[in-house]
Motif scaffolding. Structure first.
Motif, PDB file in Angstrom:
ATOM      1  N   LEU A 143      21.397 -80.099-143.239  1.00 57.89           N
ATOM      2  CA  LEU A 143      20.863 -79.327-142.562  1.00 57.89           C
ATOM      3  C   LEU A 143      21.427 -78.504-141.597  1.00 57.89           C
ATOM      4  O   LEU A 143      21.105 -77.167-141.526  1.00 57.89           O
ATOM      5  N   THR A 144      22.521 -78.889-141.718  1.00 53.93           N
ATOM      6  CA  THR A 144      23.297 -77.893-140.335  1.00 53.93           C
ATOM      7  C   THR A 144      23.512 -77.060-141.443  1.00 53.93           C
ATOM      8  O   THR A 144      24.145 -75.804-141.110  1.00 53.93           O
ATOM      9  N   LYS A 145      24.246 -77.284-142.476  1.00 51.69           N
ATOM     10  CA  LYS A 145      25.152 -76.086-142.930  1.00 51.69           C
ATOM     11  C   LYS A 145      24.062 -74.913-143.510  1.00 51.69           C
ATOM     12  O   LYS A 145      23.962 -73.548-143.563  1.00 51.69           O
ATOM     13  N   LEU A 146      22.133 -75.222-143.715  1.00 53.30           N
ATOM     14  CA  LEU A 146      21.461 -74.693-144.191  1.00 53.30           C
ATOM     15  C   LEU A 146      20.998 -73.311-142.512  1.00 53.30           C
ATOM     16  O   LEU A 146      21.247 -72.300-142.855  1.00 53.30           O
ATOM     17  N   LEU A 147      20.816 -74.770-141.706  1.00 50.28           N
ATOM     18  CA  LEU A 147      20.462 -73.336-140.498  1.00 50.28           C
ATOM     19  C   LEU A 147      21.582 -72.463-139.683  1.00 50.28           C
ATOM     20  O   LEU A 147      21.726 -71.185-139.425  1.00 50.28           O
ATOM     21  N   THR A 148      22.794 -73.001-140.296  1.00 46.39           N
ATOM     22  CA  THR A 148      24.444 -72.002-140.339  1.00 46.39           C
ATOM     23  C   THR A 148      23.907 -71.215-141.118  1.00 46.39           C
ATOM     24  O   THR A 148      24.509 -69.895-140.505  1.00 46.39           O
ATOM     25  N   GLN A 149      23.502 -71.025-142.725  1.00 46.70           N
ATOM     26  CA  GLN A 149      23.423 -69.848-142.764  1.00 46.70           C
ATOM     27  C   GLN A 149      22.047 -68.676-142.905  1.00 46.70           C
ATOM     28  O   GLN A 149      22.221 -67.844-143.140  1.00 46.70           O
ATOM     29  N   PHE A 150      21.386 -70.053-142.487  1.00 48.13           N
ATOM     30  CA  PHE A 150      19.880 -68.841-142.078  1.00 48.13           C
ATOM     31  C   PHE A 150      20.349 -67.885-140.691  1.00 48.13           C
ATOM     32  O   PHE A 150      20.146 -66.724-140.959  1.00 48.13           O
ATOM     33  N   GLU A 151      20.998 -68.879-139.520  1.00 47.39           N
ATOM     34  CA  GLU A 151      21.306 -67.857-138.835  1.00 47.39           C
ATOM     35  C   GLU A 151      22.621 -66.219-139.201  1.00 47.39           C
ATOM     36  O   GLU A 151      22.511 -65.693-138.603  1.00 47.39           O
ATOM     37  N   ASN A 152      23.259 -67.137-140.086  1.00 49.54           N
ATOM     38  CA  ASN A 152      24.538 -65.808-140.088  1.00 49.54           C
ATOM     39  C   ASN A 152      23.345 -64.764-141.013  1.00 49.54           C
ATOM     40  O   ASN A 152      23.717 -63.360-140.711  1.00 49.54           O
ATOM     41  N   ARG A 153      22.557 -65.010-141.425  1.00 51.45           N
ATOM     42  CA  ARG A 153      21.892 -64.344-142.498  1.00 51.45           C
ATOM     43  C   ARG A 153      20.761 -63.202-141.890  1.00 51.45           C
ATOM     44  O   ARG A 153      20.972 -61.552-141.991  1.00 51.45           O
ATOM     45  N   VAL A 154      19.937 -63.775-140.405  1.00 52.64           N
ATOM     46  CA  VAL A 154      18.697 -63.156-140.449  1.00 52.64           C
ATOM     47  C   VAL A 154      20.383 -62.357-138.838  1.00 52.64           C
ATOM     48  O   VAL A 154      19.333 -61.545-138.138  1.00 52.64           O
ATOM     49  N   SER A 155      21.397 -62.570-138.530  1.00 55.08           N
ATOM     50  CA  SER A 155      22.332 -61.961-137.603  1.00 55.08           C
ATOM     51  C   SER A 155      22.756 -60.559-138.188  1.00 55.08           C
ATOM     52  O   SER A 155      23.236 -59.898-137.235  1.00 55.08           O
ATOM     53  N   GLN A 156      22.024 -60.663-139.855  1.00 53.02           N
ATOM     54  CA  GLN A 156      22.659 -59.086-140.320  1.00 53.02           C
ATOM     55  C   GLN A 156      21.454 -58.150-140.195  1.00 53.02           C
ATOM     56  O   GLN A 156      22.236 -56.708-140.707  1.00 53.02           O
ATOM     57  N   ARG A 184      15.539 -86.465-132.201  1.00 51.27           N
ATOM     58  CA  ARG A 184      16.394 -85.768-132.932  1.00 51.27           C
ATOM     59  C   ARG A 184      17.921 -85.853-132.524  1.00 51.27           C
ATOM     60  O   ARG A 184      18.374 -85.883-131.471  1.00 51.27           O
ATOM     61  N   SER A 185      18.682 -85.918-133.465  1.00 51.99           N
ATOM     62  CA  SER A 185      20.234 -85.249-133.934  1.00 51.99           C
ATOM     63  C   SER A 185      20.664 -84.504-131.869  1.00 51.99           C
ATOM     64  O   SER A 185      19.783 -83.055-132.498  1.00 51.99           O
ATOM     65  N   LYS A 186      21.574 -84.787-132.177  1.00 59.27           N
ATOM     66  CA  LYS A 186      21.861 -83.182-130.522  1.00 59.27           C
ATOM     67  C   LYS A 186      22.833 -82.330-131.435  1.00 59.27           C
ATOM     68  O   LYS A 186      22.104 -80.892-130.971  1.00 59.27           O
ATOM     69  N   ARG A 187      23.355 -82.329-132.784  1.00 54.07           N
ATOM     70  CA  ARG A 187      24.125 -81.443-132.909  1.00 54.07           C
ATOM     71  C   ARG A 187      22.400 -80.550-133.971  1.00 54.07           C
ATOM     72  O   ARG A 187      23.401 -79.988-133.668  1.00 54.07           O
ATOM     73  N   ILE A 188      21.788 -81.283-134.811  1.00 53.11           N
ATOM     74  CA  ILE A 188      20.466 -80.441-135.018  1.00 53.11           C
ATOM     75  C   ILE A 188      19.965 -80.014-133.893  1.00 53.11           C
ATOM     76  O   ILE A 188      19.938 -78.951-134.829  1.00 53.11           O
ATOM     77  N   ARG A 189      19.443 -80.186-132.710  1.00 55.19           N
ATOM     78  CA  ARG A 189      19.131 -79.829-132.092  1.00 55.19           C
ATOM     79  C   ARG A 189      19.791 -77.949-131.340  1.00 55.19           C
ATOM     80  O   ARG A 189      19.335 -76.845-130.877  1.00 55.19           O
ATOM     81  N   GLU A 190      20.673 -78.404-131.667  1.00 52.33           N
ATOM     82  CA  GLU A 190      21.477 -76.946-131.397  1.00 52.33           C
ATOM     83  C   GLU A 190      21.935 -76.414-132.247  1.00 52.33           C
ATOM     84  O   GLU A 190      21.455 -74.735-131.855  1.00 52.33           O
ATOM     85  N   HIS A 191      21.713 -76.929-133.407  1.00 50.39           N
ATOM     86  CA  HIS A 191      21.726 -75.549-134.321  1.00 50.39           C
ATOM     87  C   HIS A 191      20.480 -74.607-134.611  1.00 50.39           C
ATOM     88  O   HIS A 191      20.338 -74.073-134.671  1.00 50.39           O
TER      89      HIS A 191
END
Length: 405
Positions: A143-156, A184-191
Motif C-alpha cells: 500500500l505504501t508503494k501504491l500511495l507513493t506511485q499515486f502521489e507521483n502520478r497526480v503531481s505530474q 491505522r498504521s501511522k506510516r500509512i496515515r502519513e502516506h
C-alpha cells in the motif's frame, strides 16, 4: 464477475504496461531507425506484438478500442515505411518522410492511451488495497508503494481522465477515512496525507471543499508528526485564508504553537513553517490566537538557541560544506543561495521573530492598520521576553528593519 487471480496479476500487468509505454515513447522520439536496425527495433517489436494479440487482449475492454485502432495504424505505417526502403525515387523519399512523421504521431497517441490504461489499473488496484487495508490492516508495504506511485502520478499535473477515475472510485473519501482512523498504521496515515495534499495540487477547485468540510485538518494536527505538520503547511499554502479560518475556528492554533516546544527538531521546523504560513494568510483572529499562546516568547527562545541566531551571521558564514569547495561553475547568485540554504539547515530559527513580523507585514490576511498594531504588539512582547537589553535591541532592530515603515 471479476477473476480473483486478476488481483494478483495487477503488479505484473502494470509492469508490462510501463514497458509498453516506454516503448511507445522511444518510438515517438526515434520513429525512423537505421535500416539495419529497423526490423530488430525493440520498441516496434513490442508494440506490434501487442497489436498481434489485440483480439485476445484489447477486444475484451471497450476502453481499449482506441488503443487497438492506433496499433493497427502503426502496423500499416511500419509496413509502408519498410516497403519504401531501398528505392531512390522522389516518391519513395516523400513516403518515408511522411511515414516517419506519422509513426511519431501515432506513437504519441499510443503512449497517451497506454498511460490511461495504467491509470485505470493503478486506481483500481489502489482502491482495492486501501479497502482491504481498512478491514485487515495488512499489505502495508504494498500500500505504501501504491500511495507513493499515486502521489507521483497526480503531481505530474492535471488530467481530466485521471480526475474522473479518482472521483468515480471515491478515492479521496477512502484516503481521508484512513488518515482519520487512529487505529491505522501511522506510516500509512502519513502516506494518505501526502496523497491528499497531492490531490489538492492536482485540482484545488474540485478537492478543496472536501478538506475544508471534512476532518482532514483536525487529524493532521492530532497526529502531531513531522510529516502531518508538513502536509498541513502545504495545505495552508495551497488553500490560503479559508483553511486558516477553519484552523482558528476549530481551536487548533494553540495545538500548532505547542509543536514549537517539541523535542523533535523536525517537528519544530515544520511548526515554524506553519506559523509563518498562518502569519501570511491569517486574519486578525488567527494572529491574535497565536500571540495569546505566547508565540513571541517561544520565538525569542528559539532564536536564542543553538539552532537560532541572527541573519547577520549569515554574512560571516563560510559557505563551504564541511570544508568542501563550492562548484566553480556555479554563478555568484547560485553560490549565495547555496550558502543561505546551508545556513538555514543549521540555523532554522535564525531571526525567526523578524521573519514572522515580515509575514504579517507583506501577507494577505490583515488590513494596514492591523499590521501596524500587531507590529507594535510584537515589539512590546519582544522586550518582555528578552533576557538582556542587547538581545532586545538586536531583535527589535531586525523587526523594524525587516518591515516596511
Amino acid at each position: 464477475m471479476e477473476d480473483p487471480s486478476s488481483k494478483h496479476d495487477s503488479p505484473r500487468v502494470l509492469k508490462v504496461l510501463e514497458a509498453l509505454k516506454q516503448a511507445s515513447h522511444d518510438l515517438q522520439a526515434h520513429p525512423s531507425p537505421n535500416s539495419d536496425e529497423f526490423n530488430s527495433s525493440s520498441a516496434i517489436k513490442a508494440l506490434l506484438e501487442l497489436e498481434t494479440e489485440s483480439d485476445n487482449i484489447l477486444s475484451k475492454d471497450p476502453n481499449l478500442s482506441t488503443l487497438s485502432q492506433h496499433l493497427s495504424n502503426l502496423k500499416t505505417l511500419v509496413e509502408t515505411l519498410k516497403n519504401s526502403r531501398g528505392h531512390l525515387s522522389l516518391k519513395s523519399f516523400l513516403t518515408r518522410r511522411a511515414s516517419t512523421h506519422s509513426i511519431s504521431r501515432v506513437a504519441g497517441s499510443i503512449e497517451s492511451e497506454i498511460q490511461a490504461w495504467i491509470d485505470r489499473e493503478s486506481i483500481e488496484t489502489l482502491t482495492r488495497v486501501l479497502r482491504e487495508q481498512t478491514k485487515f490492516n495488512n499489505n502495508e508495504d504494498e500500500l505504501t508503494k501504491l500511495l507513493t506511485q499515486f502521489e507521483n502520478r497526480v503531481s505530474q499535473g492535471f488530467n481530466r481522465e485521471l480526475q474522473d477515475l479518482v472521483l468515480k472510485s471515491k478515492l479521496f473519501s477512502t484516503l481521508e477515512a484512513i488518515l482519520c482512523d487512529p487505529n491505522r498504521s501511522k506510516r500509512i496515515r502519513e502516506h494518505c496525507a501526502f496523497a491528499i495534499s497531492a490531490l489538492i495540487g492536482f485540482n484545488k477547485d474540485v478537492f478543496v471543499g472536501q478538506v475544508l468540510m471534512g476532518p482532514t485538518m483536525g487529524s493532521l494536527v492530532t497526529m502531531s508528526s513531522s510529516a502531518s505538520i508538513k502536509v498541513l503547511c502545504s495545505l495552508i499554502r495551497s488553500i490560503k485564508s479559508p483553511l486558516v479560518d477553519e484552523i482558528e475556528s476549530h481551536g487548533n492554533i494553540p495545538k500548532i504553537i505547542t509543536f514549537l516546544d517539541s523535542q523533535d527538531l523536525e517537528v519544530k521546523v515544520f511548526a515554524m513553517d506553519c506559523v509563518l504560513e498562518i502569519g501570511y494568510f491569517g486574519r486578525k483572529e488567527a494572529i491574535e490566537a497565536m500571540l495569546k499562546e505566547g508565540l513571541i516568547k517561544k520565538l525569542v527562545e528559539l532564536q536564542r538557541s543553538e539552532v537560532g541566531g541572527d541573519l547577520i551571521d549569515m554574512g560571516r558564514y563560510s559557505g563551504n560544506n564541511n570544508g568542501k569547495e563550492d562548484n566553480n561553475n556555479e554563478g555568484v547568485e547560485g553560490k549565495r543561495e547555496s550558502r543561505e540554504k546551508r545556513f538555514f539547515e543549521i540555523h532554522p530559527f535564525a531571526s525567526c521573530v523578524a521573519r514572522f513580523a515580515v509575514q504579517l507585514e507583506v501577507g494577505e490576511g490583515l488590513r494596514q492598520r492591523e499590521r501596524r498594531a500587531f507590529k507594535q504588539e510584537i515589539l512590546v512582547r519582544v522586550r518582555e521576553a528578552c533576557v538582556s537589553d542587547a538581545e532586545a535591541a538586536t531583535i527589535v532592530a531586525e523587526v523594524l528593519w525587516g518591515s516596511s515603515p
